[in-house]
Design an enzyme around this catalytic site. Structure first.
Site, PDB file in Angstrom:
ATOM      1  N   ASN A 104      40.082  33.702  44.487  1.00  0.00           N
ATOM      2  CA  ASN A 104      40.385  34.223  43.156  1.00  0.00           C
ATOM      3  C   ASN A 104      39.860  33.255  42.113  1.00  0.00           C
ATOM      4  OD1 ASN A 104      41.647  35.861  41.144  1.00  0.00           O
ATOM      5  ND2 ASN A 104      43.352  34.409  41.045  1.00  0.00           N
ATOM      6  N   ASP A 137      48.677  32.724  42.158  1.00  0.00           N
ATOM      7  CA  ASP A 137      47.808  31.677  41.579  1.00  0.00           C
ATOM      8  C   ASP A 137      48.126  30.284  42.123  1.00  0.00           C
ATOM      9  OD1 ASP A 137      46.636  33.673  40.037  1.00  0.00           O
ATOM     10  OD2 ASP A 137      48.013  33.362  38.371  1.00  0.00           O
TER      11      ASP A 137
HETATM   12  C1  GAR Z   1      38.420  36.368  33.750  1.00  0.00           C
HETATM   13  O1  GAR Z   1      38.649  35.463  32.712  1.00  0.00           O
HETATM   14  C2  GAR Z   1      39.266  35.996  34.938  1.00  0.00           C
HETATM   15  O2  GAR Z   1      39.414  34.630  35.124  1.00  0.00           O
HETATM   16  C3  GAR Z   1      40.586  36.619  34.590  1.00  0.00           C
HETATM   17  O3  GAR Z   1      40.240  37.857  34.021  1.00  0.00           O
HETATM   18  C4  GAR Z   1      38.956  37.752  33.405  1.00  0.00           C
HETATM   19  C5  GAR Z   1      38.093  38.850  33.963  1.00  0.00           C
HETATM   20  O4  GAR Z   1      36.866  38.910  33.308  1.00  0.00           O
HETATM   21  N1  GAR Z   1      41.409  36.764  35.724  1.00  0.00           N
HETATM   22  C6  GAR Z   1      42.729  36.660  35.692  1.00  0.00           C
HETATM   23  O5  GAR Z   1      43.361  36.483  34.672  1.00  0.00           O
HETATM   24  C7  GAR Z   1      43.403  36.819  37.050  1.00  0.00           C
HETATM   25  N2  GAR Z   1      44.781  36.461  36.959  1.00  0.00           N
HETATM   26  P1  GAR Z   1      35.664  39.693  33.977  1.00  0.00           P
HETATM   27  O6  GAR Z   1      36.174  41.084  34.352  1.00  0.00           O
HETATM   28  O7  GAR Z   1      34.642  39.767  32.886  1.00  0.00           O
HETATM   29  O8  GAR Z   1      35.217  38.922  35.148  1.00  0.00           O
END
Ligand code: GAR
Length: 318
Positions: free
Chosen positions: A107, A145
């Site tokens: 993740n 996480d």
């Molecule tokens: C990213 O910032 C990722 O780290 C976060 O969502 C965003 C997705 O962006 N993930 C989380 O918060 C997971 N808990 P993306 O769809 O453009 O990759």
């Protein structure tokens, strides 16, 4: 490294991390390929982008949580994936899904874990007055996480930052670390340093064991001047093609029989083979670490003094 590792990516949103993983996979030498993109939102940008890129996608209908994860699991297995990369997949994975993919889900999270697990990471970093934000790649375990960290990137907080501005810069950092961490992770089963460290963890647990190099190879022996060796590593040694754990058999008859019956598991190592030491091939995808542990124990027993093996035998009775 044999065939490329097969990776499924799960998304919920725009899928920029998915895109970063995908484009990296198409560069020469990348050890993984993307075999499926799916998620919990059939019409999200990430799935549309994957489709445009010619990657197989599984667009699932709107499902309850109880239905969603079995459906995802089935689609991922049908695609022949060996690993799952969560890329902005905003659902908490149920424990049974995680245990079905033990150690094979990665993740990316937009904070410097262990700080700010869960949601609103940038708001929380700004509210706390942190000077650095960032992103983390980790192995997924049942706790949210929380699994072992594989990579982190720090991003400076600037004066006047908002959560949106910070998120945009952290996202750039995310794109730098995810594919690297994934590539390194899927390469581990073929990496002799990593294999040696894992063998070492097992070997050193044997009573009175100590690590000692022998003719340039990492080895493990009974402590003390007269303590005998019970295991060695042989990294593509003397023309061998594989990374081997070299352990003691009962003799050449057993060695030859094992090599003949299971040539994908055993080989006769150069140099040590003549003395009845067998090579257990470690750099293969389906390696069973309990089997490795069993051989280390057996080899240790073969050289340990009776004073120690008697204790082990008593312990085994319980
Ligand atoms: C990213 O910032 C990722 O780290 C976060 O969502 C965003 C997705 O962006 N993930 C989380 O918060 C997971 N808990 P993306 O769809 O453009 O990759």
């Amino acid at each position: 490294m044999p065939d490329k590792a097969r990776v499924a990516i799960l998304v919920s949103g725009s899928g920029t991390n998915m895109a970063a993983l995908l484009y990296a996979s198409r560069q020469p030498g990348c050890p993984y390929e993307v075999v499926l993109v799916s998620g919990d939102k059939a019409d999200c940008g990430g799935i549309a982008l994957a489709e445009a890129e010619g990657v197989p996608v599984a667009r699932l209908p709107k499902l309850s949580k109880d239905e969603l994860f079995p459906a995802l699991d089935a689609a991922i297995r049908a695609a022949g994936a060996e690993y799952i990369a969560l890329a902005g997949f905003m659902r908490v994975l149920p424990a049974d899904f995680v245990s079905g993919w033990d150690g094979r889900i990665l993740n990316i999270h937009p904070s410097l874990l262990p700080r700010y697990k869960g949601l609103h990471t940038h708001e929380r970093a700004l509210a706390a007055g942190d000077s650095k934000a960032g992103a983390s790649v980790h192995v997924v375990t049942a706790a949210l996480d929380d699994g072992p960290l594989l990579a982190q990137a720090e991003v400076a907080v600037q004066p006047g930052d908002t959560a949106e501005k910070l998120a945009a810069r952290v996202l750039i950092a995310e794109h730098q670390i995810y594919s690297r961490a994934l590539a390194e992770y899927v390469s581990r089963p073929y990496n002799s340093e990593w294999l040696t460290a894992r063998v070492g963890d097992l070997a050193i647990q044997m009573p009175e064991a100590e690590a000692r190099t022998s003719h340039g190879s990492p080895g493990w022996k009974l402590a003390g001047k007269s303590g005998k060796f019970f295991a060695f590593m042989a990294d593509r040694h003397h023309g061998d093609r594989h990374v081997l754990l070299v352990v003691k058999t009962s003799g050449l008859d057993e060695l030859h029989a094992l090599v003949e019956q299971q040539p994908e598991v055993y080989c006769k190592p150069a140099y040590w083979g003549a003395g009845g030491w067998i090579g257990l091939i470690l750099d293969r995808p389906d390696l069973d670490w309990d089997h490795v542990r069993g051989w280390i124990e057996r080899s240790w027993r073969a050289v340990a003094p009776a004073r120690l093996t008697r204790l082990m035998n008593v312990a085994d009775e319980f």
